[in-house]
Design an enzyme around this catalytic site. Structure first.
Site, PDB file in Angstrom:
ATOM      1  N   CYS A   1     -40.120   7.843  16.670  1.00 45.18           N
ATOM      2  CA  CYS A   1     -40.557   8.451  17.918  1.00 45.18           C
ATOM      3  C   CYS A   1     -39.877   9.818  17.970  1.00 45.18           C
ATOM      4  O   CYS A   1     -38.662   9.909  17.902  1.00 45.18           O
ATOM      5  CB  CYS A   1     -40.117   7.583  19.093  1.00 45.18           C
ATOM      6  SG  CYS A   1     -40.158   8.458  20.657  1.00 45.18           S
TER       7      CYS A   1
ATOM      8  N   TYR B   1     -19.514  -9.883 -18.587  1.00 42.01           N
ATOM      9  CA  TYR B   1     -19.810 -11.194 -19.161  1.00 42.01           C
ATOM     10  C   TYR B   1     -20.330 -11.139 -20.583  1.00 42.01           C
ATOM     11  O   TYR B   1     -20.778 -12.150 -21.112  1.00 42.01           O
ATOM     12  CB  TYR B   1     -20.795 -11.961 -18.286  1.00 42.01           C
ATOM     13  CG  TYR B   1     -21.995 -11.141 -17.825  1.00 42.01           C
ATOM     14  CD1 TYR B   1     -22.917 -10.645 -18.743  1.00 42.01           C
ATOM     15  CD2 TYR B   1     -22.194 -10.873 -16.476  1.00 42.01           C
ATOM     16  CE1 TYR B   1     -23.997  -9.891 -18.336  1.00 42.01           C
ATOM     17  CE2 TYR B   1     -23.290 -10.117 -16.057  1.00 42.01           C
ATOM     18  CZ  TYR B   1     -24.181  -9.628 -16.989  1.00 42.01           C
ATOM     19  OH  TYR B   1     -25.255  -8.880 -16.587  1.00 42.01           O
TER      20      TYR B   1
ATOM     21  N   CYS C   1     -42.097   5.178  25.242  1.00 44.05           N
ATOM     22  CA  CYS C   1     -42.392   6.407  25.981  1.00 44.05           C
ATOM     23  C   CYS C   1     -43.800   6.932  25.738  1.00 44.05           C
ATOM     24  O   CYS C   1     -44.206   7.915  26.353  1.00 44.05           O
ATOM     25  CB  CYS C   1     -41.370   7.492  25.655  1.00 44.05           C
ATOM     26  SG  CYS C   1     -41.554   8.170  24.004  1.00 44.05           S
TER      27      CYS C   1
ATOM     28  N   GLU D   1       3.859   1.820  -1.092  1.00 45.18           N
ATOM     29  CA  GLU D   1       4.490   2.040  -2.387  1.00 45.18           C
ATOM     30  C   GLU D   1       3.452   2.560  -3.392  1.00 45.18           C
ATOM     31  O   GLU D   1       3.714   3.476  -4.172  1.00 45.18           O
ATOM     32  CB  GLU D   1       5.080   0.696  -2.851  1.00 45.18           C
ATOM     33  CG  GLU D   1       5.747   0.689  -4.202  1.00 45.18           C
ATOM     34  CD  GLU D   1       7.054   1.465  -4.235  1.00 45.18           C
ATOM     35  OE1 GLU D   1       7.473   1.945  -3.164  1.00 45.18           O
ATOM     36  OE2 GLU D   1       7.617   1.601  -5.332  1.00 45.18           O
ATOM     37  N   TYR D   2       2.281   1.965  -3.341  1.00 44.72           N
ATOM     38  CA  TYR D   2       1.199   2.394  -4.237  1.00 44.72           C
ATOM     39  C   TYR D   2       0.828   3.852  -3.946  1.00 44.72           C
ATOM     40  O   TYR D   2       0.715   4.676  -4.843  1.00 44.72           O
ATOM     41  CB  TYR D   2      -0.020   1.481  -4.051  1.00 44.72           C
ATOM     42  CG  TYR D   2      -1.186   1.856  -4.938  1.00 44.72           C
ATOM     43  CD1 TYR D   2      -1.324   1.278  -6.188  1.00 44.72           C
ATOM     44  CD2 TYR D   2      -2.129   2.794  -4.530  1.00 44.72           C
ATOM     45  CE1 TYR D   2      -2.387   1.627  -7.019  1.00 44.72           C
ATOM     46  CE2 TYR D   2      -3.188   3.154  -5.348  1.00 44.72           C
ATOM     47  CZ  TYR D   2      -3.314   2.562  -6.585  1.00 44.72           C
ATOM     48  OH  TYR D   2      -4.356   2.919  -7.399  1.00 44.72           O
TER      49      TYR D   2
ATOM     50  N   LYS E   1     -25.262 -20.406 -21.400  1.00 42.27           N
ATOM     51  CA  LYS E   1     -25.250 -19.681 -22.678  1.00 42.27           C
ATOM     52  C   LYS E   1     -24.702 -20.575 -23.770  1.00 42.27           C
ATOM     53  O   LYS E   1     -23.710 -21.287 -23.549  1.00 42.27           O
ATOM     54  CB  LYS E   1     -24.335 -18.456 -22.584  1.00 42.27           C
ATOM     55  CG  LYS E   1     -24.738 -17.461 -21.543  1.00 42.27           C
ATOM     56  CD  LYS E   1     -23.737 -16.329 -21.437  1.00 42.27           C
ATOM     57  CE  LYS E   1     -24.215 -15.328 -20.396  1.00 42.27           C
ATOM     58  NZ  LYS E   1     -23.268 -14.244 -20.190  1.00 42.27           N
TER      59      LYS E   1
ATOM     60  N   SER F   1     -32.958  -9.109 -20.990  1.00 42.86           N
ATOM     61  CA  SER F   1     -32.892  -9.842 -19.724  1.00 42.86           C
ATOM     62  C   SER F   1     -32.879 -11.336 -20.069  1.00 42.86           C
ATOM     63  O   SER F   1     -32.716 -11.703 -21.223  1.00 42.86           O
ATOM     64  CB  SER F   1     -34.033  -9.384 -18.832  1.00 42.86           C
ATOM     65  OG  SER F   1     -34.988 -10.364 -18.725  1.00 42.86           O
ATOM     66  N   LEU F   2     -33.002 -12.188 -19.082  1.00 39.99           N
ATOM     67  CA  LEU F   2     -32.920 -13.632 -19.327  1.00 39.99           C
ATOM     68  C   LEU F   2     -34.189 -14.302 -18.847  1.00 39.99           C
ATOM     69  O   LEU F   2     -34.758 -13.906 -17.835  1.00 39.99           O
ATOM     70  CB  LEU F   2     -31.756 -14.239 -18.537  1.00 39.99           C
ATOM     71  CG  LEU F   2     -30.336 -13.930 -18.993  1.00 39.99           C
ATOM     72  CD1 LEU F   2     -29.348 -14.500 -17.980  1.00 39.99           C
ATOM     73  CD2 LEU F   2     -30.079 -14.540 -20.357  1.00 39.99           C
TER      74      LEU F   2
ATOM     75  N   ASP G   1       0.816  -1.216   0.000  1.00 37.62           N
ATOM     76  CA  ASP G   1       0.000   0.000   0.000  1.00 37.62           C
ATOM     77  C   ASP G   1       0.849   1.266   0.000  1.00 37.62           C
ATOM     78  O   ASP G   1       0.539   2.240  -0.683  1.00 37.62           O
ATOM     79  CB  ASP G   1      -0.903   0.035   1.248  1.00 37.62           C
ATOM     80  CG  ASP G   1      -1.983  -1.025   1.169  1.00 37.62           C
ATOM     81  OD1 ASP G   1      -2.065  -1.700   0.122  1.00 37.62           O
ATOM     82  OD2 ASP G   1      -2.733  -1.167   2.152  1.00 37.62           O
TER      83      ASP G   1
ATOM     84  N   LYS H   1     -24.464 -16.621 -11.973  1.00 38.90           N
ATOM     85  CA  LYS H   1     -25.402 -15.515 -12.135  1.00 38.90           C
ATOM     86  C   LYS H   1     -25.238 -14.605 -10.925  1.00 38.90           C
ATOM     87  O   LYS H   1     -25.646 -14.930  -9.810  1.00 38.90           O
ATOM     88  CB  LYS H   1     -26.837 -16.024 -12.223  1.00 38.90           C
ATOM     89  CG  LYS H   1     -27.839 -14.895 -12.410  1.00 38.90           C
ATOM     90  CD  LYS H   1     -29.229 -15.454 -12.635  1.00 38.90           C
ATOM     91  CE  LYS H   1     -30.254 -14.382 -12.910  1.00 38.90           C
ATOM     92  NZ  LYS H   1     -30.169 -13.194 -12.085  1.00 38.90           N
TER      93      LYS H   1
ATOM     94  N   ASP I   1     -25.834 -11.627  -8.488  1.00 38.90           N
ATOM     95  CA  ASP I   1     -27.036 -10.897  -8.106  1.00 38.90           C
ATOM     96  C   ASP I   1     -26.680  -9.439  -7.849  1.00 38.90           C
ATOM     97  O   ASP I   1     -26.368  -9.040  -6.733  1.00 38.90           O
ATOM     98  CB  ASP I   1     -27.633 -11.545  -6.849  1.00 38.90           C
ATOM     99  CG  ASP I   1     -29.071 -11.122  -6.648  1.00 38.90           C
ATOM    100  OD1 ASP I   1     -29.657 -10.551  -7.591  1.00 38.90           O
ATOM    101  OD2 ASP I   1     -29.602 -11.350  -5.554  1.00 38.90           O
TER     102      ASP I   1
HETATM  103  S1  IVH Z   1     -26.179 -12.476 -19.681  1.00 38.50           S
HETATM  104  C1  IVH Z   1     -28.734 -11.212 -23.201  1.00 38.50           C
HETATM  105  N1  IVH Z   1     -24.666 -13.401 -17.761  1.00 38.50           N
HETATM  106  O1  IVH Z   1     -29.102 -11.559 -14.696  1.00 38.50           O
HETATM  107  C2  IVH Z   1     -28.088 -11.804 -22.012  1.00 38.50           C
HETATM  108  N2  IVH Z   1     -26.516 -12.036 -17.191  1.00 38.50           N
HETATM  109  O2  IVH Z   1     -31.890 -12.364 -14.901  1.00 38.50           O
HETATM  110  C3  IVH Z   1     -27.997 -10.857 -20.906  1.00 38.50           C
HETATM  111  N3  IVH Z   1     -26.735 -11.569 -14.784  1.00 38.50           N
HETATM  112  O3  IVH Z   1     -30.112  -9.088 -16.966  1.00 38.50           O
HETATM  113  C4  IVH Z   1     -27.472 -11.316 -19.638  1.00 38.50           C
HETATM  114  N4  IVH Z   1     -24.976 -12.721 -14.152  1.00 38.50           N
HETATM  115  O4  IVH Z   1     -28.333  -8.505 -15.175  1.00 38.50           O
HETATM  116  C5  IVH Z   1     -25.750 -12.671 -18.087  1.00 38.50           C
HETATM  117  N5  IVH Z   1     -23.224 -14.234 -16.135  1.00 38.50           N
HETATM  118  C6  IVH Z   1     -24.297 -13.509 -16.470  1.00 38.50           C
HETATM  119  C7  IVH Z   1     -25.058 -12.839 -15.492  1.00 38.50           C
HETATM  120  C8  IVH Z   1     -26.188 -12.115 -15.896  1.00 38.50           C
HETATM  121  C9  IVH Z   1     -25.977 -11.950 -13.761  1.00 38.50           C
HETATM  122  C10 IVH Z   1     -27.954 -10.747 -14.686  1.00 38.50           C
HETATM  123  C11 IVH Z   1     -28.143  -9.747 -15.793  1.00 38.50           C
HETATM  124  C12 IVH Z   1     -29.403 -10.172 -16.464  1.00 38.50           C
HETATM  125  C13 IVH Z   1     -30.119 -10.858 -15.352  1.00 38.50           C
HETATM  126  C14 IVH Z   1     -31.184 -11.772 -15.912  1.00 38.50           C
END
Ligand code: IVH
Length: 679
Positions: A435, A228, A414, A36-37, A293, A83-84, A34, A116, A118
């Site tokens: 309160c 990702y 109270c 040095e950084y 995927k 989204s997924l 640290d 995945k 969160d």
């Molecule tokens: S791929 C078109 N990869 O989970 C594909 N999503 O429930 C888009 N997420 O909207 C997402 N880890 O916010 C992908 N390894 C991962 C992920 C991931 C978390 C989230 C992401 C997505 C949501 C869907």
């Protein structure tokens, strides 16, 4: 140093810092310590002070900067952020794989399984290797520009690593911002200590943090990011598979998922999902599932997407650890700030390694939304939450004998009428009943306990029980009363031996010498956690300086934005608190700050000596001298080795030559005007 030399030196230092940032934050393999950084960083910052033209948006010094925003600017994504689809069932996962196979007949499919995470989905745009934009998903087409907030994430490169010739002209990367579990726990502890609502889980904490309009607040949250996916791409060929895409992003210094599995069959997918389930508990980030995927990107294009989600990927979610038990009662806890929190009193049940008999019910809105009644069978869950939470009611088990809970209109401690206060931040706006009575015994106990706590004044032996006794016996009404206690009074309390009374009083005495930041933290000012208290201690020499500080002066302290500054001013302006401070002063407490940085005067030029030479275009020499002095610096007439800066205007003569000969920093007019606070 000439400008060209400075430029070369700056480039070298910045590159070194980028390499070390990557080693530490992305690869978790630090190469230097640290100290040095910090030395490298300071050298870079000093150089930029001397040559402000070297400050570029991707300089390592520019992670936290800029003024708080009024609102976020909307930005269109170059490619939609989808989204997924998700499932909790292995059967549905099999159906998904079969469906994809039907869409790609005759193809041998292979998959990449990723954790995945969160957190909160974000999109980053790098142009010619420089971070140009960071955005939230929003509605998938348009998100919010949160670049300033994302720049505070230390594992996120402001400039890509690797060979610049390989940088795409434009790269949109997709990923997830998260708050590591350890950071989440600390943040919540700090929030509780500062009288704020804790976050329910790390995802809420990450989302709440990214919504902050002041990047200085975001910088205090230890957010991290994992990348990702690739969105738009110009000026480079996309890698052919997901596995290679992650590898490619990794070479640019972008943080990859913690583990991945390459699978060629359904059985391998099942095994990967089981392995991830076993491994995820050890991950720094909350991981609630596996993302499966299709590996080959060209095949993905053939298979396509629905309006909302791709057809070539799915999220398999792990069932959270839950248990069912009976809600015996709902208790109301009154905290130090008067906040009323409903707590579930449960029939003890074993869940994820421990026996649970209490769980948080968060607030009244949550209770109503879930329609939780006393006597209900409830489902409790531990999903990243430190304290287990009641997630819902098992409706089938209702007998009709359950009693709806009425949130009390009076403080259970109270009897004062409670008020629903609008929260001071967007994160806890309007959901908390408080309160309003500052003399409420629960609040008095809470304030004294907080003052005595290890993180604040650190008074030995002052536990919950002793504090409650002191308050009940009328011996302590506020923290100043602690300094008037005598041995006889304390020793006469129930179960209090002479020796422990003596120890406690010695602890009280020792606390008089504590540094200012501990005292500031101990006072329990809303939003003033230990970190903010230290920032105040670094900026101001004494409690009186803090009390007299204007809003502008307070916000000049690191990490302190307007919300915090106003809270400090409000607290200090309250006559009750002014009296308390006077009583603490009379009791002999230390009001001075040992943290105060020697050169942290209002303008940041304290201790710096300037020599003026030549004519400045925008001001007279007297005005320039006044400016330096107002920023805390000194003006001298001759150049020596002790001179920090020579400000050189037009037709500067021998003083400039001497400065160069001695290696003293020379500022031109523009650089000089850039010193000090930017109005
Ligand atoms: S791929 C078109 N990869 O989970 C594909 N999503 O429930 C888009 N997420 O909207 C997402 N880890 O916010 C992908 N390894 C991962 C992920 C991931 C978390 C989230 C992401 C997505 C949501 C869907």
């Amino acid at each position: 140093m000439t400008f060209a030399e400075a430029q070369a030196c700056h480039a070298r230092l910045a590159e070194q810092i980028r390499v070390h940032d990557r080693a530490y934050y992305v690869l978790a393999r630090p190469v230097i310590g640290d100290a040095e950084y910090d030395r490298l960083y300071r050298e870079l910052a000093d150089l930029e002070l001397q040559f402000p033209a070297l400050v570029t948006p991707d300089s390592p010094t520019q992670r936290v900067g800029g003024q708080p925003l009024g609102e976020f600017r909307p930005v269109a994504h170059r490619q939609p952020m989808m989204s997924l689809d998700n499932t909790y069932s292995i059967g549905e996962l099999r159906e998904f794989v079969e469906r994809v196979q039907r869409l790609a007949p005759g193809e041998k499919l292979d998959w990449l399984v990723e954790p995945k995470v969160d957190g909160v989905a974000v999109s980053l745009t790098y142009k010619e290797g420089r971070l140009a934009l960071g955005a939230t998903r929003g509605d998938g087409t348009t998100g919010d520009d949160i670049t300033a907030n994302l720049k505070t994430i230390r594992s996120l490169p402001l400039r890509l690593a690797g060979d610049p010739r390989e940088w795409p002209a434009l790269l949109e990367v997709r990923g997830e911002v998260y708050l590591p579990r350890a950071g989440f726990e600390k943040l919540n502890a700090d929030r509780v200590a500062a009288g704020e609502e804790p976050f329910a889980n790390p995802r809420n904490a990450a989302a709440g943090s990214l919504k902050q309009l002041d990047p200085r607040i975001v910088a205090q949250r230890p957010l991290d990011i994992v990348l990702y996916g690739i969105g738009a791409l110009e000026g480079a060929a996309p890698p052919p598979t997901q596995a290679e895409a992650l590898e490619w992003l990794g070479r640019f210094g972008l943080k990859r998922p913690e583990m991945t599995w390459h699978c060629g069959s359904f059985e391998e997918l099942e095994a990967a999902i089981a392995e991830l389930d076993a491994a995820r508990r050890g991950f720094a980030c909350e991981t609630d599932g596996a993302v499966i995927k299709l590996n080959r990107l060209a095949l993905r294009d053939r298979i396509g997407a629905t309006a909302k989600a791709p057809r070539w990927a799915i999220a398999y979610k792990y069932a959270p650890e839950q248990a069912q038990t009976r809600l015996r009662n709902i208790l109301i806890q009154v905290g130090r700030t008067g906040a009323l929190t409903p707590v579930a009193d449960l029939e003890p049940v074993f869940l994820a390694g421990s026996t649970i008999s209490r769980a948080t019910l968060h607030n009244e809105d949550e209770l109503r939304r879930k329609d939780i009644r006393i006597g209900d069978m409830v489902v409790i869950e531990k999903a990243g939450e430190v304290i287990p939470a009641v997630v819902g009611v098992v409706r089938d088990r209702r007998t009709g004998r359950e009693n709806p809970f009425r949130f009390p209109a009076q403080c259970p401690e109270c009897g004062s009428s409670v008020a629903r206060e609008s929260g001071a931040t967007a994160e806890d706006a309007g959901v908390i009943w408080r309160c309003p009575n500052p003399d409420c015994p629960a609040q008095i106990r809470g304030r004294i306990e907080h003052w005595c706590s290890r993180g604040a004044m650190d008074i030995e032996g002052a536990g919950e029980v002793l504090v409650a006794q002191l308050v009940k016996a009328g011996l302590a009404h506020d923290v100043a009363d602690l300094y008037r206690l005598n041995l006889l009074e304390v020793a006469s309390l129930e179960r209090m031996g002479g020796k422990s009374a003596q120890n406690f009083l010695e602890g009280v005495e020792a606390s008089k010498k504590r540094d200012l930041w501990r005292l500031l933290f101990g006072l329990g000012i809303l939003h003033v956690g230990a970190g903010v208290a230290k920032a105040l201690g670094r900026r101001f020499g004494s409690l009186d300086e803090v009390r007299q500080a204007t809003l502008a002066e307070l916000t000049q302290a690191d990490e302190i934005g307007e919300v915090i500054a106003l809270s400090v001013m409000k607290w200090m302006g309250n006559p009750r608190h002014q009296q308390l401070i006077e009583r603490l002063r009379q009791a002999g407490l230390n009001f001075q700050s040992a943290l105060r940085a020697p050169n942290a005067a209002p303008g940041g030029l304290a201790g710096k000596t300037f020599v003026l030479t030549g004519a400045l275009a925008s001001m007279t020499r007297e005005q320039a001298a006044a400016r330096i002095e107002s920023l805390g610096g000194k003006v001298s007439s001759s150049v020596s080795r002790k001179t920090d800066y020579v400000v050189a205007g037009a037709e500067a003569g021998s003083k400039l030559e001497k400065a160069r000969a001695l290696g003293v920093a020379v500022l031109d007019e523009k650089a000089f005007l850039a010193l000090g606070p930017s109005e």
